[in-house]
Each structure stands twice: as C-alpha cells, then as structure tokens.
Design a protein around this motif. Structure first.
Motif, PDB file in Angstrom:
ATOM      1  N   PRO A  20       1.029  -0.764  -0.214  1.00 26.08           N
ATOM      2  CA  PRO A  20       0.193  -0.246   0.167  1.00 26.08           C
ATOM      3  C   PRO A  20       1.017   1.323  -0.078  1.00 26.08           C
ATOM      4  N   LYS A  21       0.176   2.356  -1.013  1.00 25.18           N
ATOM      5  CA  LYS A  21       1.589   3.555  -0.864  1.00 25.18           C
ATOM      6  C   LYS A  21       2.864   3.728  -1.517  1.00 25.18           C
ATOM      7  N   THR A  22       1.932   2.463  -2.434  1.00 21.33           N
ATOM      8  CA  THR A  22       3.839   2.512  -3.439  1.00 21.33           C
ATOM      9  C   THR A  22       3.901   2.837  -4.806  1.00 21.33           C
ATOM     10  N   ALA A  23       2.462   3.199  -5.208  1.00 19.86           N
ATOM     11  CA  ALA A  23       1.901   3.030  -6.608  1.00 19.86           C
ATOM     12  C   ALA A  23       1.804   1.653  -7.172  1.00 19.86           C
ATOM     13  N   ARG A  82       7.933 -14.021 -13.538  1.00 21.50           N
ATOM     14  CA  ARG A  82       8.367 -12.762 -12.449  1.00 21.50           C
ATOM     15  C   ARG A  82       8.252 -12.234 -11.070  1.00 21.50           C
ATOM     16  N   LYS A  83       8.821 -11.851 -10.494  1.00 24.66           N
ATOM     17  CA  LYS A  83       8.401 -11.510  -9.198  1.00 24.66           C
ATOM     18  C   LYS A  83       8.696 -10.188  -9.283  1.00 24.66           C
ATOM     19  N   ILE A  84       7.678  -9.288  -8.811  1.00 27.41           N
ATOM     20  CA  ILE A  84       8.067  -7.580  -8.804  1.00 27.41           C
ATOM     21  C   ILE A  84       7.248  -7.203  -7.561  1.00 27.41           C
ATOM     22  N   ILE A  85       8.361  -6.607  -7.288  1.00 28.69           N
ATOM     23  CA  ILE A  85       7.308  -5.378  -5.800  1.00 28.69           C
ATOM     24  C   ILE A  85       8.182  -3.471  -5.993  1.00 28.69           C
ATOM     25  N   TRP A  86       7.437  -3.337  -5.501  1.00 33.14           N
ATOM     26  CA  TRP A  86       7.559  -1.920  -5.524  1.00 33.14           C
ATOM     27  C   TRP A  86       7.789  -1.027  -4.102  1.00 33.14           C
ATOM     28  N   GLN A 157       9.217   3.620  -6.098  1.00 40.18           N
ATOM     29  CA  GLN A 157       8.287   4.465  -6.317  1.00 40.18           C
ATOM     30  C   GLN A 157       8.239   6.031  -6.374  1.00 40.18           C
ATOM     31  N   GLU A 158       9.735   6.617  -5.381  1.00 41.45           N
ATOM     32  CA  GLU A 158       9.717   7.981  -5.829  1.00 41.45           C
ATOM     33  C   GLU A 158      10.818   7.980  -7.660  1.00 41.45           C
ATOM     34  N   PHE A 159      10.883   6.774  -8.353  1.00 37.00           N
ATOM     35  CA  PHE A 159      11.479   6.870  -9.696  1.00 37.00           C
ATOM     36  C   PHE A 159      10.252   6.295 -10.838  1.00 37.00           C
ATOM     37  N   PHE A 160       9.041   6.399 -10.261  1.00 38.94           N
ATOM     38  CA  PHE A 160       8.266   5.056 -10.874  1.00 38.94           C
ATOM     39  C   PHE A 160       8.229   5.297 -11.994  1.00 38.94           C
ATOM     40  N   PRO A 161       7.919   6.786 -13.178  1.00 39.62           N
ATOM     41  CA  PRO A 161       8.251   6.587 -14.634  1.00 39.62           C
ATOM     42  C   PRO A 161       9.298   5.620 -15.232  1.00 39.62           C
ATOM     43  N   GLU A 162      11.239   6.352 -14.399  1.00 37.37           N
ATOM     44  CA  GLU A 162      12.177   5.797 -14.588  1.00 37.37           C
ATOM     45  C   GLU A 162      11.765   4.324 -14.513  1.00 37.37           C
ATOM     46  N   ASP A 163      11.597   4.096 -13.887  1.00 35.84           N
ATOM     47  CA  ASP A 163      11.540   2.242 -13.252  1.00 35.84           C
ATOM     48  C   ASP A 163      10.739   1.599 -14.012  1.00 35.84           C
ATOM     49  N   LEU A 164       9.294   2.438 -14.253  1.00 35.31           N
ATOM     50  CA  LEU A 164       8.536   1.157 -15.214  1.00 35.31           C
ATOM     51  C   LEU A 164       8.947   1.806 -17.219  1.00 35.31           C
ATOM     52  N   HIS A 165       9.504   2.366 -17.191  1.00 33.23           N
ATOM     53  CA  HIS A 165       9.915   2.077 -18.319  1.00 33.23           C
ATOM     54  C   HIS A 165      11.382   0.667 -18.788  1.00 33.23           C
ATOM     55  N   GLU A 166      12.270   1.426 -17.900  1.00 30.10           N
ATOM     56  CA  GLU A 166      12.877   0.042 -17.647  1.00 30.10           C
ATOM     57  C   GLU A 166      12.154  -1.082 -17.348  1.00 30.10           C
ATOM     58  N   GLU A 179      -1.562   7.210 -16.344  1.00 28.79           N
ATOM     59  CA  GLU A 179      -2.398   7.810 -15.252  1.00 28.79           C
ATOM     60  C   GLU A 179      -2.281   7.012 -13.702  1.00 28.79           C
ATOM     61  N   THR A 180      -1.991   8.671 -13.323  1.00 29.53           N
ATOM     62  CA  THR A 180      -2.018   8.653 -11.485  1.00 29.53           C
ATOM     63  C   THR A 180      -3.049   8.518 -10.861  1.00 29.53           C
TER      64      THR A 180
END
Length: 621
Positions: A20-23, A82-86, A157-166, A179-180
């Motif tokens: 919770p609260k990590t995008a 494949r396991k992902i966590i934010w 979460q603080e680098f969400f757009p960059e990490d999501l692109h990766e 979308e937020t």
C-alpha cells in the motif's frame, strides 16, 4: 497465427506484490492496459467477498497475479512467474498511509452513531505510527523472510516513470498510458509531510520503530543503482520521459475514449454534510456485468480515495429497465471527504463519474453540485421536443458527457453550437468550460437567444449567443436569409469542436451539405464535430415498417425521408450511406457511428450519433 495469439506468446508471466502507498494502484492500471482482463488475477483478500482470495491452482489463461499478499505466497505453484515489488521511503509511505487511513476512518464514522468519546480518526500521526500493526509493515507482511535479490524486479516509487520504463523494456511490453491513481490532493497531507520531515526528532523516532523497513529501502536503492550501472538500457530523466510516445507524462485527469460501453445511469443525489460529499445513483450496462468502480472528477480535481458501496439492490431500476444486465443490483453510494477550501472551490463544479466495468469504461455520469443557472421556462423547453425540465437537465448533461468522452473536449477549447435553441448544450457546459475557453452559439429563434444572453452571457462572458434571421418553415417562417446562403460569422479554423445537437434532423439535404462545408471551414485541422441525426438503413426501415419507431419517417423527399410530407422540416432522416458520403466529400473522417433508440433499437441515447474529424486539405478525398 492470430495477432492475439502472437501477443500472448511474448507476454511475461508476472507476480506483482502491491505494498500500500507505493504506486501499486497506478501499476495495476498499467497491467490492465497490457494484459487482457481474463489474464489478470487480483488477490485482495481483505477487501470483502467481491474480491478474489487466492489462486489455488495454475491456470494457463492467467499471466498476472497482483494484490496485497506476502511475496512467497505463490512461489511453490507458480515458480515460472517473474516477481515484482515496488518500495518507497518508509517514512513518506507511512505519512501517506496515515492520511488515507485517517480519511477512511472519518468516512466510516460519518455514518455511525453513539461513538465512543475518542474516535480512531482523532489519532495523531505519532499515535498512528506507534500502533504495532503499523510498524515494519513491508518486512513483516510482504517481504517477510525473502531477500530482495530473490525478486526479478524491485522498483522505487519515487522513480516510478523511469523504473516502469525499464521494466517495460525488460519484459518487452507494448506502450502504455500512465495515469496517476490514489494521488493525494489534500492540503492537509502536504502540510503533514512537510511538518514530519522537517522535525528530525520525529524522523528519528519513526525510523527507530521501522528499522527493518528502512534497511529494506536502503537495500532497494542500492540494488537500483547497481542495476543502472550494469544495464545496457537507456535511462531517461523525467524531462526526457515527457517526450516519449508512451509518456508525455501521460498522467492526465481523463482519457478520451471513443465509443464507451453501452450503459445507462444517473447521479440522483449529491449533498455535502459535515465535510463529506455523499453521491448516490445507479448505473447498469447492456451486457458488461456489474460495475466494478468509478473514476471520480470534481472540477479540476481527481479523487482516487473514497468509500464506495456498489451493486446495491435496485428493484426500481429493474422495473424500469428489465433488459439491462444486473439491473437488479445497479445502485451505488460514494462518500468523499472534502476540506473547507475544497467545499468553497467546488460549490458550482461539475461532478463526473466514469463507471468502470471489466470490459472497459461506461458512459460518463455528470451532475452539478449546485447549478449555476436558472432553468428556461417550461413553454420554451417544449420547443426543443424535450418533456419538461427534468429531461432538459438530463439531455444537457448527457450531451456534455458526449463532448467530453467521445470528442475529448477540454475546458479551454473553443466550441461552436449550431442551432443552440434554448441552451441545451450551454446549460451543462457552463460548469465545465474555463474562462480561457470559448463558446459560440447561434440560432434562428430570436426569443431563445434573448433569454440566453440575459441568463448566461451576463454570468459567463465567454459564452456568446447570436440570432440570425435564417428562414426555416417550422422555427422562423418569416426569416429573410436562406440557409444555403448563410455563412457562419466566424473566421476559418477558429474552433476545436462543433456540435449540432438538434438542427440536423430539421434541415433539407442542400442545407445539410452547406452546413457541413461551413463546419469544415471553421474547424481547426483535427477538430471534431458531434452530429445528431436520423440514419435510414435496412434495419431502421424494417423497424419503422413494424411500427417500432417513434419517428415515422416514411415519406420520401429530396435525399431523405420525413414524417410530414406537407412540412418535411418537422423531422428528416437521410440514407446512411448518402449522409456518410457527404461527410467524406466535405473533408471529414468518421470516428464513431452509434445508433439511437428512435427507431426501436436498444440504446442509451435517442437519436443516432456521429463523431467526425476534420482532415487537413492534403488528406481529403
């Protein structure tokens, strides 16, 4: 091999742990764009019986498991996923969680009586943080005994757009729109964040009781830094992300959607009590099942955190709409916490609820909390073929919904209303258009224009209404200007949007062709036009012949059909292929064609609807 099967072969199988609260909610929306609904299993066991609880056996269709669960929950049965966590700075995450928790407590308590003297919502941030169940939550409830190096991807979460692109490049995902979700727009949250982070004593105290989560976050940052050093992926700054096709920040308050799901509904009640906005109404689809939630916009603000009660029994809806899917459980209630500043700002704002179904979005529901305008007199409303003030309001907000959802009209756009009559479009639009936007409407009925100038322009100077003495056998028989000789009094390419909500069904063919020419001239390239009309095709002809239609368009005249051979302008429909030919020849492309209920079909709107786009000269036929 089909395109769908090709896509399925390259899709990575993913287990996504939503802390919770990590995008996590924003990430969920991205997953829903990339994978088909049947490929995603949502595991939110604490959110009630309507949510899934656990995927117990492998299912070849499922490619994503996403939700609130411990990281090792599915390791045994789904080792190939494949396991992902934010993760997020634990102190900032706790502050955000506190505010949403506090808001939720207020919403829950707003319906309760005989409460104990000390309510949960009165807890301070420190008291909340000291609750044992709020300490080291990431470690104890989600990561547990696993190491971060056992995850395939740890995003920050603080680098969400960059990490999501990766992550997109790693998993070979297609482009997406970002979308937020669950953003925190409340001033109290921002002030609390600043207050806590500027007080080193509080920071030290919170850090001490969340030491395990702090260490996890530091490790996650270290892993991210090492990943960036060794990876061949090109990284982007936030500025560069805004120039990418999938980005442009693509974080917007609304997404244009052509041809939403066929749905019916309304917001029946909107009232503020003790700083809580209560919304209630109903929504049902033709064949998309029960509503699963709403996107909520009020004024310029998106509200992602609210209490919602869905699928409430609705015998009244079922009685009136027996053919709708899930009409027996179509009612909903929403509660949204507002501060006093928001209450003052949003008093006359537009409330917009976009219902979310498994298969996509339904038709937007709109309502003004406190209407800005008086209603026209009943005798004037009847001229527009609308039965009373209630239907006038519903028609007005329905048209505004079409402009927003189907045409993508923005609050700063310039809009032309051809045949504005008594202000059917303008009545709702005043709650949406910004002062920097512009509305122009014209009509041939002088009394209507006088009333609109007196009631609307005086309140909204960017709304202009003009009368032109255009001859029309029904509405202005003494007019001196021929419709086919009338030039719209506006410069070329001066509008983003044009709408004809009423007039097209009362014009002869040469007049329609001339008006289409004028609309193309005043529209900017790429501008859109909403046309309301009667389309005559084999289906509508059969329904008319069977007596199913409310419009007996049986008399042929020029290139159309009318219900009154002596006064054709009472109601005219055109052969569908002929009208589409005129539209294409005038420089438009048809983006949407939706049939109405006028001839006996099942539809959520009365007349047929066309959305057309103005093409640049070099793209015209």
């Amino acid at each position: 091999m089909s395109q769908i099967n090709q896509l399925e072969e390259v899709k990575a199988k993913v287990i996504s742990i939503h802390v919770p609260k990590t995008a996590g909610t924003t990430f969920k929306q991205v997953l829903k764009q990339i994978y088909y609904p049947e490929e995603i299993f949502f595991d939110y066991p604490h959110k009630g019986g309507l949510r899934n609880k656990m995927l117990t056996n492998p299912n070849p269709v499922i490619k994503v498991i996403h939700g609130h669960f411990s990281s090792n929950k599915y390791d045994y049965k789904f080792p190939e996923f494949r396991k992902i966590i934010w993760l997020r700075d634990p102190i900032k995450r706790l502050i955000s969680l506190y505010f949403f928790w506090k808001t939720w407590q207020i919403l829950v308590e707003s319906d309760e009586q005989n409460l104990s003297p000390v309510k949960e919502s009165n807890l301070t941030f420190i008291e909340f943080a000291e609750k044992p169940e709020m300490q080291n939550v990431i470690k104890s409830k989600f990561v547990q005994e696993q190491k971060l190096t056992e995850f395939d991807f740890v995003g920050i979460q603080e680098f969400f757009p960059e990490d999501l692109h990766e992550l997109k490049l790693i998993l070979n995902w297609p482009d997406y729109k970002l979308e937020t979700q669950n953003t925190n727009p409340y001033p109290e949250y921002k002030s609390l964040l600043e207050e806590v982070l500027s007080n080193q004593k509080i920071v030290n105290k919170i850090s001490a009781i969340n030491q395990e989560d702090i260490e996890l976050y530091r490790e996650a940052l270290s892993l991210r830094e090492n990943r960036r050093k060794t990876s061949k992926i090109q990284y982007y700054t936030q500025e560069n992300l805004e120039n990418l096709s999938f980005g442009k920040q693509q974080i917007s308050q609304k997404t244009t959607k052509i041809n939403p799901l066929l749905t019916w509904g309304s917001i029946d009640r909107a009232v503020i009590q003790n700083q809580v906005l209560y919304l209630s109404g109903w929504v049902a689809s033709l064949d998309a099942g029960m509503v699963e939630g709403f996107k909520v916009f009020i004024g310029n603000q998106v509200f992602s955190f609210f209490e919602q009660t869905l699928n409430i029994p609705s015998p009244d809806v079922e009685k009136n709409h027996p053919s709708l899917d899930s009409a027996s459980h179509a009612r909903f209630r929403l509660k949204i916490l507002l501060n006093q500043q928001q209450i003052n700002q949003l008093k006359h704002s537009l409330i917009a609820l976009t219902p979310q179904f498994k298969r996509g979005e339904g038709i937007i529901l709109l309502k003004a909390l406190v209407p800005l305008l008086l209603l026209p007199e009943e005798k004037d409303i009847k001229i527009t073929e609308v039965d009373g003030s209630g239907q006038f309001i519903r028609t007005s907000f329905k048209l505004l919904g079409d402009l927003i959802q189907r045409l993508g009209v923005q609050p700063t756009d310039h809009i032309l209303d051809v045949g504005c009559n008594i202000g059917t479009v303008a009545y709702a639009l005043v709650h949406y258009l910004h002062p920097s936007g512009r509305y122009e409407g014209f009509d041939m009925v002088k009394n209507s224009i006088y009333w609109l100038q007196k009631e609307i322009t005086i309140r909204k100077p960017n709304f202009n209404f003009n009368w032109h003495n255009i001859h029309h056998p029904l509405y202005n028989p003494t007019g001196t200007i021929s419709a086919i000789n009338f030039t719209f009094p506006y410069p070329d390419e001066s509008f983003n949007c044009v709408c004809i909500p009423h007039l097209l069904t009362h014009l002869q063919s040469l007049e329609v062709i001339h008006y289409l020419d004028e609309i193309y001239r005043v529209l900017k390239p790429g501008g859109r036009c909403l046309l309301i009309c009667f389309l005559i095709n084999s289906e509508s002809e059969q329904l008319i012949a069977k007596g199913k239609s409310s419009q007996q368009l049986i008399y042929e005249t020029e290139d159309g059909f009318t219900k009154d051979i002596n006064l054709p302008e009472k109601g005219i429909g055109f052969r569908e292929n002929l009208l589409l030919q005129w539209i294409n020849e005038r420089g438009f492309s048809v983006l949407e064609k939706s049939y109405g209920s006028w001839c006996g079909r099942t539809s959520s709107f009365k007349e047929d609807l066309l959305v057309v786009k103005s093409l640049p000269l070099n793209q015209r036929l």
